[in-house]
Design an enzyme around this catalytic site. Structure first.
Site, mmCIF file in Angstrom:
data_model
loop_
_atom_site.group_PDB
_atom_site.id
_atom_site.type_symbol
_atom_site.label_atom_id
_atom_site.label_comp_id
_atom_site.label_asym_id
_atom_site.label_seq_id
_atom_site.Cartn_x
_atom_site.Cartn_y
_atom_site.Cartn_z
ATOM 1 N N THR A 39 121.457 3.698 -2.584
ATOM 2 C CA THR A 39 120.621 4.798 -2.095
ATOM 3 C C THR A 39 120.228 4.661 -0.621
ATOM 4 O OG1 THR A 39 118.610 3.701 -2.857
ATOM 5 C CG2 THR A 39 119.647 5.263 -4.368
ATOM 6 N N ASP A 40 120.220 3.428 -0.088
ATOM 7 C CA ASP A 40 119.723 3.246 1.283
ATOM 8 C C ASP A 40 120.379 4.203 2.273
ATOM 9 O OD1 ASP A 40 118.502 1.079 0.078
ATOM 10 O OD2 ASP A 40 118.804 -0.256 1.791
HETATM 11 N N1 GLU Z 1 120.200 -1.533 -0.626
HETATM 12 C C1 GLU Z 1 121.134 -1.300 -1.682
HETATM 13 C C2 GLU Z 1 122.005 -0.097 -1.412
HETATM 14 O O1 GLU Z 1 121.632 0.838 -0.800
HETATM 15 C C3 GLU Z 1 120.497 -1.172 -3.013
HETATM 16 C C4 GLU Z 1 119.493 -0.062 -3.081
HETATM 17 C C5 GLU Z 1 119.867 1.076 -3.972
HETATM 18 O O2 GLU Z 1 120.995 1.267 -4.389
HETATM 19 O O3 GLU Z 1 118.936 1.794 -4.268
HETATM 20 O O4 GLU Z 1 123.135 -0.134 -1.836
#
Ligand code: GLU
Length: 422
Positions: free
Chosen positions: A162-163
């Site tokens: 999500t990042d």
């Molecule tokens: N920081 C990682 C990413 O964006 C895990 C966070 C997530 O998926 O929410 O892949």
């Protein structure tokens, strides 16, 4: 038997009883602490001296997920799930205690059997990265993989961290030219081993949208509220992660979501302002990755602009203050450095307020930047969208003209004020 990382244990302490899974102690934590992952998903540290008794309830075994052989059903649409990494495809690594990306798309079906009732699922693991590690070349790879399957399916789901999901959704919006079906990007804020995980609902809604939403284009499908009510389907160029951890972190900016998607298969259209599914031919645009994005702040060193020029970037996105300002009338004016830059490469201006539009003429300082420097003002385009769009624009005949042309809804044609903080 001495309990080891990964074992499920019951610990009796002077403060009470705790049940959970032993995590390896992070290197920096004192030797006298045992770290336990509770059923709620939260981790706690227990001082060893307080432990009166510890019994192993279940020994840790490396999990083996059996991917189910999928039988196609003639009456269902077909959806391809391309997995790319992130929390939605993560599980706990008991050696490091961290969350790591592992599951392939077939494993998602094994974990979330509802999917089989919504669509015939085709699955492929495209990559396995945490999205902060994604590079522009990964966006190209994702677009290529979409193109490979798009004509054989009714829609595509991309599972993603999500990042930087909103960077990818924008990049794919520009890379996939004349997209004729939905490409639905989804992820999870909470990992699947937590009771509060949003992964399953997001996945069910994303597959539902890919199977039967009547629109074409790149959209993000994530929780619409803090609880499990519905997911929002939002334009890939107008969506942004606006919270570090809330399930409803993804918000439409200067826009409204197209639709709400419910787990029972209902899709409630909010705004029918999208291209419809069609039989056109989807193709790929190319990109030039050497683009930099610079966030403007008071008293910044103009050498930052020179640095990027020296590093031979081919385009610059300036995330300016409010209407599109940079320091102009002080000893550290950015104007000379930007003038030098704009003689060589396209310089684009968007706003760090995110909401509203930049404007090239309202103030004298703006006129300096737009007229003397020759910077291009990008209306209400989000910085993340401007960044990948400029990469794609650099491969077009006229980069500036491409930037000012609305390609995938990144420039709103009408007033956007009624969409403020919704
Ligand atoms: N920081 C990682 C990413 O964006 C895990 C966070 C997530 O998926 O929410 O892949």
């Amino acid at each position: 038997m001495k309990p080891k990382a990964g074992d499920k244990v019951k610990i009796t302490t002077s403060d009470g009883e705790f049940e959970g899974i032993i995590l390896p102690r992070p290197e920096l934590l004192s030797q006298d602490i045992t770290v336990l992952k509770l059923k709620t998903g939260y981790n706690i540290g227990i001082e060893n001296k307080k432990i009166k008794k510890m019994i192993v309830l279940e020994e840790y075994k490396t999990p083996v997920l059996k991917a189910k052989k999928l039988k196609p059903k003639a009456d269902l649409p077909t959806v391809a799930i391309l997995s790319t990494g992130g929390t939605i495809s993560s599980r706990i690594d008991y050696r490091t205690g961290g969350v790591y990306a592992d599951y392939s798309a077939e494993d998602f079906v094994a974990m979330c059997p509802e999917l089989e009732e919504i669509a015939n699922i085709k699955a492929a693991k495209v990559m396995s990265v945490m999205s902060e590690d994604a590079m522009a070349s990964d966006w190209v790879k994702m677009a290529e993989e979409v193109l490979k399957v798009i004509n054989e399916v009714d829609g595509v789901v991309i599972t993603h961290g999500t990042d930087t999901m909103h960077f990818t959704s924008a990049a794919l919006s520009f890379l996939l030219k004349d997209l004729n079906k939905p490409v639905v990007i989804t992820g999870a804020q909470r990992s699947i081993d937590r009771g509060s995980s949003d992964a399953f609902m997001n996945l069910i809604c994303a597959v539902t949208a890919a199977a039967k939403w009547d629109g074409a284009g790149v959209v993000v499908c994530m929780h619409g509220t803090m609880s499990d009510e519905f997911c929002n389907l939002t334009r890939g160029t107008k969506v942004r992660k606006m919270h570090t951890s809330r399930r409803d972190a993804f918000r439409a900016i200067n826009d409204e979501p197209f639709a709400k998607v419910f787990t029972d298969g209902k899709i409630e259209v909010i705004k029918e302002d999208y291209a419809k599914r069609n039989s056109g031919k989807t193709s790929l645009r190319e990109l030039e990755p050497r683009v930099a994005m610079v966030y403007i702040y008071p008293d910044m060193d103009p050498g930052i602009i020179d640095y990027h020029l020296k590093e031979k970037v081919h385009g610059l996105v300036i995330v300016a203050t409010a209407l599109g300002h940079v320091p102009t009338n002080n000893p550290k004016s950015l104007i000379p450095a930007l003038q030098k830059a704009a003689k060589k490469i396209p310089v684009m201006i968007c706003s760090q307020t995110l909401y509203g539009r930049v404007h090239p003429y309202v103030y004298a300082n703006l006129r300096k930047l737009s007229m003397e420097v020759g910077a291009t003002y990008l209306s209400d385009m989000l910085p993340e969208a401007a960044y990948s769009k400029l990469m794609v624009a650099l491969k077009q005949k006229d980069a500036k003209e491409f930037m000012l042309t609305n390609i995938a809804g990144e420039i709103s044609s009408r007033e956007v004020d009624d969409c403020f903080l919704i």
